[in-house]
Design an enzyme around this catalytic site. Structure first.
Site, PDB file in Angstrom:
ATOM      1  N   LYS A 247       0.841  -1.179   0.000  1.00  0.00           N
ATOM      2  CA  LYS A 247       0.000   0.000   0.000  1.00  0.00           C
ATOM      3  C   LYS A 247       0.886   1.242   0.000  1.00  0.00           C
ATOM      4  O   LYS A 247       1.790   1.374   0.822  1.00  0.00           O
ATOM      5  CB  LYS A 247      -0.870  -0.083   1.266  1.00  0.00           C
ATOM      6  CG  LYS A 247      -1.759   1.039   1.491  1.00  0.00           C
ATOM      7  CD  LYS A 247      -1.247   1.783   2.689  1.00  0.00           C
ATOM      8  CE  LYS A 247      -1.948   3.073   2.798  1.00  0.00           C
ATOM      9  NZ  LYS A 247      -2.838   3.119   3.914  1.00  0.00           N
TER      10      LYS A 247
HETATM   11  P1  FBP Z   1      -6.355   7.459   4.772  1.00  0.00           P
HETATM   12  O1  FBP Z   1      -7.242   6.982   3.660  1.00  0.00           O
HETATM   13  O2  FBP Z   1      -7.118   8.130   5.858  1.00  0.00           O
HETATM   14  O3  FBP Z   1      -5.201   8.251   4.233  1.00  0.00           O
HETATM   15  O4  FBP Z   1      -5.793   6.160   5.454  1.00  0.00           O
HETATM   16  C1  FBP Z   1      -4.750   5.443   4.919  1.00  0.00           C
HETATM   17  C2  FBP Z   1      -3.573   5.479   5.855  1.00  0.00           C
HETATM   18  O5  FBP Z   1      -2.543   4.649   5.369  1.00  0.00           O
HETATM   19  C3  FBP Z   1      -3.863   5.054   7.260  1.00  0.00           C
HETATM   20  O6  FBP Z   1      -3.773   3.668   7.440  1.00  0.00           O
HETATM   21  C4  FBP Z   1      -2.834   5.828   8.001  1.00  0.00           C
HETATM   22  O7  FBP Z   1      -3.190   6.121   9.312  1.00  0.00           O
HETATM   23  C5  FBP Z   1      -2.789   7.101   7.240  1.00  0.00           C
HETATM   24  O8  FBP Z   1      -3.062   6.785   5.916  1.00  0.00           O
HETATM   25  C6  FBP Z   1      -1.466   7.803   7.362  1.00  0.00           C
HETATM   26  O9  FBP Z   1      -1.606   9.050   6.779  1.00  0.00           O
HETATM   27  P2  FBP Z   1      -0.454  10.134   6.831  1.00  0.00           P
HETATM   28  O10 FBP Z   1       0.645   9.602   5.997  1.00  0.00           O
HETATM   29  O11 FBP Z   1      -1.091  11.359   6.255  1.00  0.00           O
HETATM   30  O12 FBP Z   1      -0.046  10.288   8.269  1.00  0.00           O
END
Ligand code: FBP
Length: 302
Positions: free
Chosen positions: A203
């Site tokens: 991911k």
């Molecule tokens: P979102 O769709 O809210 O971006 O979630 C995906 C994610 O990977 C979460 O699992 C994780 O908490 C977040 O993004 C981290 O986001 P950032 O890099 O902005 O801190």
């Protein structure tokens, strides 16, 4: 099993039946079950960003049951969260939807220079809670990255030995400016590192058209990266030429049209799906179900 899913799983032929079975469960579950595409609801932002930033926009989300229910009702392929949230709902939801235990986490309370997540749960917890996979974040770019890579190698081996696949959140950050974190060369590199470490599903964030590494610049002169669709195609190619599943994160909450446009490009570029957190659960319940359905419909037609 459908042809689309069996074609994907053929790329994991060396894996044991437990791992393959759990991947099949993820790929066959929910509204997109059987299409070879995935939409997963991740809710670890309470840990990563703090409660008010995360749940303030839609306060029913303070309740862990809200998210598991949302994932099931919207027909997601899986629901990913840290130990506390999974423990709070597993008695009701294990078996109802593939659960993914996010076994490491980091908060936003320290400095940004050398990020490194803490191990917050383990493979035994995942089995006890009836999970179908574990999730682990690496930060290529952090000064602690080699330790994370080694820890991930051990964790994948342990999870595999009990039949659990590993989903790797690969986020470049640390010793680089913000614009480098989502540059196309760095995202493709972060995705490749996760695949090389044995991730079953990777991911990453959707890449921008910035090329950050000087050494890579001349190579990108011949790689089409002008549109998001082209950049997604390059990231998919960087994941063993499409032989590893790569999905893309939703990012901070934005308007419906921007979300839909991004998903259309991810789907057109051959992305396997999305892991959409804030853009789902920070909306009011009915609206988030509708948006998740619209996203799934785009993937279903891709
Ligand atoms: P979102 O769709 O809210 O971006 O979630 C995906 C994610 O990977 C979460 O699992 C994780 O908490 C977040 O993004 C981290 O986001 P950032 O890099 O902005 O801190």
């Amino acid at each position: 099993m459908t042809e689309a899913v069996s074609k994907i799983l053929a790329n994991y032929a060396g894996e044991n039946p437990g791992v393959i079975g759990n991947m099949r469960r993820l790929l066959m579950h929910g509204r997109l079950g059987g299409t070879g595409k995935l939409v997963i609801l991740p809710v670890d932002q309470g840990f990563e960003h703090g409660p008010a930033r995360t749940f303030g926009p839609n306060p029913p989300g303070y309740d862990p049951a809200y998210h598991a229910k949302l994932a099931v009702e919207s027909g997601c392929n899986g629901y990913a969260a840290p130990l506390g949230f999974i423990e709070a709902i597993a008695h009701e939801y294990a078996g109802a939807i593939p659960l993914i235990l996010k076994v490491n986490n980091s908060d936003s309370l320290g400095g940004p220079e050398s990020p490194c997540s803490a191990l917050t749960s383990n493979v035994e917890d995942a089995l006890r809670l009836g999970c179908s996979a574990i999730g682990y974040t690496i930060y290529p770019g952090s000064e602690h990255r080699n330790q994370m890579y080694q820890d991930l190698r051990d964790l994948i081996a342990e999870a595999r030995s009990v039949g659990l696949p590993t989903i790797v959140w690969s986020y470049a950050r640390g010793q680089m400016p913000k614009e480098a974190e989502t540059s196309v060369d760095v995202i493709a590199y972060a995705a490749q590192i996760a695949c090389q470490l044995g991730a079953h599903i990777v991911k990453v964030k959707p890449p921008t058209d910035v090329v950050w590494q000087d050494a890579a610049k001349k190579h990108y002169e011949s790689i089409p990266i002008a549109t998001l669709e082209e950049r997604i195609r390059h990231v998919v190619q960087s994941c063993f030429d499409g032989k590893r599943i790569v999905i893309f994160s939703g990012g901070a909450a934005k308007g419906r049209d921007a979300v839909i446009e991004e998903i259309q490009n991810i789907a057109a570029g051959g992305g396997f799906g999305s892991i959409v957190g804030r853009n789902a659960f920070q909306r009011e319940h009915g609206e988030s179900i509708q948006l998740l359905h619209d996203i799934m419909d785009i993937y279903a037609k891709a």
